[in-house]
Design a protein around this motif. Structure first.
Motif, PDB file in Angstrom:
ATOM      1  N   ARG A   1     -10.661   6.446   0.646  1.00 30.88           N
ATOM      2  CA  ARG A   1     -11.051   5.034   0.613  1.00 30.88           C
ATOM      3  C   ARG A   1     -12.290   4.746   1.454  1.00 30.88           C
ATOM      4  O   ARG A   1     -12.908   3.702   1.295  1.00 30.88           O
ATOM      5  CB  ARG A   1      -9.896   4.149   1.091  1.00 30.88           C
TER       6      ARG A   1
ATOM      7  N   GLY B   1      -5.463   0.696   4.301  1.00 36.43           N
ATOM      8  CA  GLY B   1      -5.651   1.550   3.127  1.00 36.43           C
ATOM      9  C   GLY B   1      -6.515   2.759   3.429  1.00 36.43           C
ATOM     10  O   GLY B   1      -6.239   3.872   2.961  1.00 36.43           O
TER      11      GLY B   1
ATOM     12  N   LEU C   1       0.798  -1.227   0.000  1.00 39.82           N
ATOM     13  CA  LEU C   1       0.000   0.000   0.000  1.00 39.82           C
ATOM     14  C   LEU C   1       0.838   1.289   0.000  1.00 39.82           C
ATOM     15  O   LEU C   1       0.517   2.221  -0.743  1.00 39.82           O
ATOM     16  CB  LEU C   1      -0.950   0.000   1.200  1.00 39.82           C
TER      17      LEU C   1
ATOM     18  N   THR D   1      -2.401  -1.719  -5.773  1.00 44.25           N
ATOM     19  CA  THR D   1      -2.720  -2.565  -4.627  1.00 44.25           C
ATOM     20  C   THR D   1      -4.204  -2.528  -4.334  1.00 44.25           C
ATOM     21  O   THR D   1      -4.828  -3.555  -4.035  1.00 44.25           O
ATOM     22  CB  THR D   1      -1.933  -2.105  -3.386  1.00 44.25           C
ATOM     23  N   TRP D   2      -4.803  -1.334  -4.440  1.00 42.16           N
ATOM     24  CA  TRP D   2      -6.239  -1.230  -4.170  1.00 42.16           C
ATOM     25  C   TRP D   2      -7.054  -1.986  -5.217  1.00 42.16           C
ATOM     26  O   TRP D   2      -8.118  -2.523  -4.914  1.00 42.16           O
ATOM     27  CB  TRP D   2      -6.664   0.234  -4.103  1.00 42.16           C
ATOM     28  N   GLN D   3      -6.577  -2.058  -6.418  1.00 46.25           N
ATOM     29  CA  GLN D   3      -7.264  -2.868  -7.434  1.00 46.25           C
ATOM     30  C   GLN D   3      -7.293  -4.333  -7.021  1.00 46.25           C
ATOM     31  O   GLN D   3      -8.306  -5.026  -7.203  1.00 46.25           O
ATOM     32  CB  GLN D   3      -6.565  -2.709  -8.780  1.00 46.25           C
TER      33      GLN D   3
ATOM     34  N   TYR E   1      -7.496  -3.568   4.112  1.00 41.76           N
ATOM     35  CA  TYR E   1      -8.529  -2.574   3.820  1.00 41.76           C
ATOM     36  C   TYR E   1      -8.478  -1.452   4.855  1.00 41.76           C
ATOM     37  O   TYR E   1      -8.554  -0.255   4.522  1.00 41.76           O
ATOM     38  CB  TYR E   1      -9.918  -3.219   3.804  1.00 41.76           C
TER      39      TYR E   1
ATOM     40  N   LEU F   1      -7.130  -5.383  -3.926  1.00 38.29           N
ATOM     41  CA  LEU F   1      -8.030  -5.445  -2.782  1.00 38.29           C
ATOM     42  C   LEU F   1      -9.484  -5.543  -3.225  1.00 38.29           C
ATOM     43  O   LEU F   1     -10.258  -6.353  -2.707  1.00 38.29           O
ATOM     44  CB  LEU F   1      -7.844  -4.195  -1.910  1.00 38.29           C
ATOM     45  N   ARG F   2      -9.864  -4.723  -4.190  1.00 38.32           N
ATOM     46  CA  ARG F   2     -11.243  -4.754  -4.695  1.00 38.32           C
ATOM     47  C   ARG F   2     -11.587  -6.133  -5.267  1.00 38.32           C
ATOM     48  O   ARG F   2     -12.667  -6.673  -5.023  1.00 38.32           O
ATOM     49  CB  ARG F   2     -11.430  -3.702  -5.786  1.00 38.32           C
TER      50      ARG F   2
ATOM     51  N   PRO G   1      -0.143   2.310  -4.049  1.00 44.01           N
ATOM     52  CA  PRO G   1      -1.502   2.227  -3.525  1.00 44.01           C
ATOM     53  C   PRO G   1      -2.584   1.938  -4.565  1.00 44.01           C
ATOM     54  O   PRO G   1      -3.530   1.207  -4.280  1.00 44.01           O
ATOM     55  CB  PRO G   1      -1.720   3.592  -2.870  1.00 44.01           C
ATOM     56  N   GLU G   2      -2.457   2.484  -5.760  1.00 41.66           N
ATOM     57  CA  GLU G   2      -3.529   2.325  -6.739  1.00 41.66           C
ATOM     58  C   GLU G   2      -3.632   0.884  -7.228  1.00 41.66           C
ATOM     59  O   GLU G   2      -4.714   0.293  -7.260  1.00 41.66           O
ATOM     60  CB  GLU G   2      -3.323   3.275  -7.921  1.00 41.66           C
TER      61      GLU G   2
ATOM     62  N   GLU H   1     -15.207   3.994  -0.706  1.00 41.52           N
ATOM     63  CA  GLU H   1     -15.223   2.693  -1.362  1.00 41.52           C
ATOM     64  C   GLU H   1     -15.722   1.593  -0.432  1.00 41.52           C
ATOM     65  O   GLU H   1     -16.510   0.740  -0.844  1.00 41.52           O
ATOM     66  CB  GLU H   1     -13.820   2.375  -1.889  1.00 41.52           C
TER      67      GLU H   1
END
Length: 276
Positions: free
Chosen positions: A169, A162, A128, A135-137, A159, A139-140, A132-133, A172
């Motif tokens: 976040r 993040g 993260l 990694t967040w994909q 989560y 995570l989703r 971060p971007e 989201e």
């Protein structure tokens, strides 16, 4: 009767400790091997699967299937052993690029073997800060594919981290309130429950805790009437943890929800409150 139960528990604990002690060196060696081959996701996954098969415990495997029905493929790797593998991997891959860690994590999250997925989820917090971007994909995607409470609660920590690293976040995770997938709704409660225990994130801790309570209670208010027990349990877990941050706010929230449940005869809302 109590003495017999205590002896049985003691014997079980002793057997667990013995199993971990006997396999700890092997777990460390597996983690070191994984660090050496992190540049090759196929080889990494193959080595992880075979290594975990060596240190898996049939007793734990049976217990996992009992407490999480329908969990999917598991090998029964005890948490201290999996932790030892991951620590050795982390030490050995300090100089590895985020891109390479992302590639292997992406692959792990696609595996059916639950321990492989969990190992990948543990990597997400590491990624993260640097990426971060992307990694967040991951995570989703992992949230949409999680189909057991152990996986959901494992995913809750990255989560939560993040969210504390980037307040945007919050929006989201709040979207999951409306998800038709009960495990994404469970993730809301699990993430909220985990947030108070995430430390070391840059920023003012007092402000972070205030945001946790404010945003968290708003999300719980949207879900507290959910009729899924998995969701209710996670919300109750979150409320108990929030009470340590702001007992007065949680008390007011529960009083309001109790009045609403009585006024509307909302049984599910009352059940959610009763779990606290």
């Amino acid at each position: 009767m109590v003495v017999v139960a205590a002896r049985a528990t003691s014997a079980t604990t002793a057997a667990s400790q013995r199993f971990v002690a006997e396999h700890l060196a092997r777990a460390t060696a597996i983690g070191e091997r994984l660090a050496d081959i992190v540049v090759d996701p196929d080889a990494f996954v193959s080595a992880l699967r075979s290594g975990f098969a060596e240190i898996g415990d049939p007793t734990v495997q049976a217990a996992q299937r009992l407490i999480a029905p329908g969990i999917g493929p598991v090998l029964g790797v005890r948490l201290p052993l999996m932790t030892a593998v991951h620590r050795a991997f982390m030490r050995g891959s300090r100089q590895t690029s985020s891109s390479q860690i992302l590639d292997v994590t992406d692959r792990l999250l696609r595996e059916e073997l639950r321990e492989a997925r969990w190992f990948g989820m543990w990597n997400l917090g590491r990624l993260l800060p640097s990426d971060p971007e992307r990694t967040w994909q991951l995570l989703r995607r992992a949230a949409g594919e999680a189909d057991d409470w152990i996986s959901v609660d494992t995913l809750a920590h990255p989560y939560a981290e993040g969210i504390l690293r980037d307040r945007r976040r919050w929006a989201e995770i709040e979207q999951f309130v409306y998800s038709p997938w009960r495990w994404e709704r469970r993730l809301v409660g699990s993430t909220l429950a985990t947030l108070p225990h995430v430390h070391g994130i840059p920023g003012d801790r007092g402000e972070q805790e205030a945001a946790i309570v404010t945003h968290g209670l708003a999300a719980i208010a949207q879900l507290i009437g959910d009729d899924e027990s998995d969701v209710q349990k996670a919300l109750s877990w979150a409320l108990r943890n929030f009470a340590a941050l702001d007992r007065a706010a949680v008390t007011r929230f529960l009083q309001t929800e109790t009045e609403t449940a009585r006024r509307t005869n909302d049984g599910h809302r009352e059940i959610g409150r009763a779990h606290v």
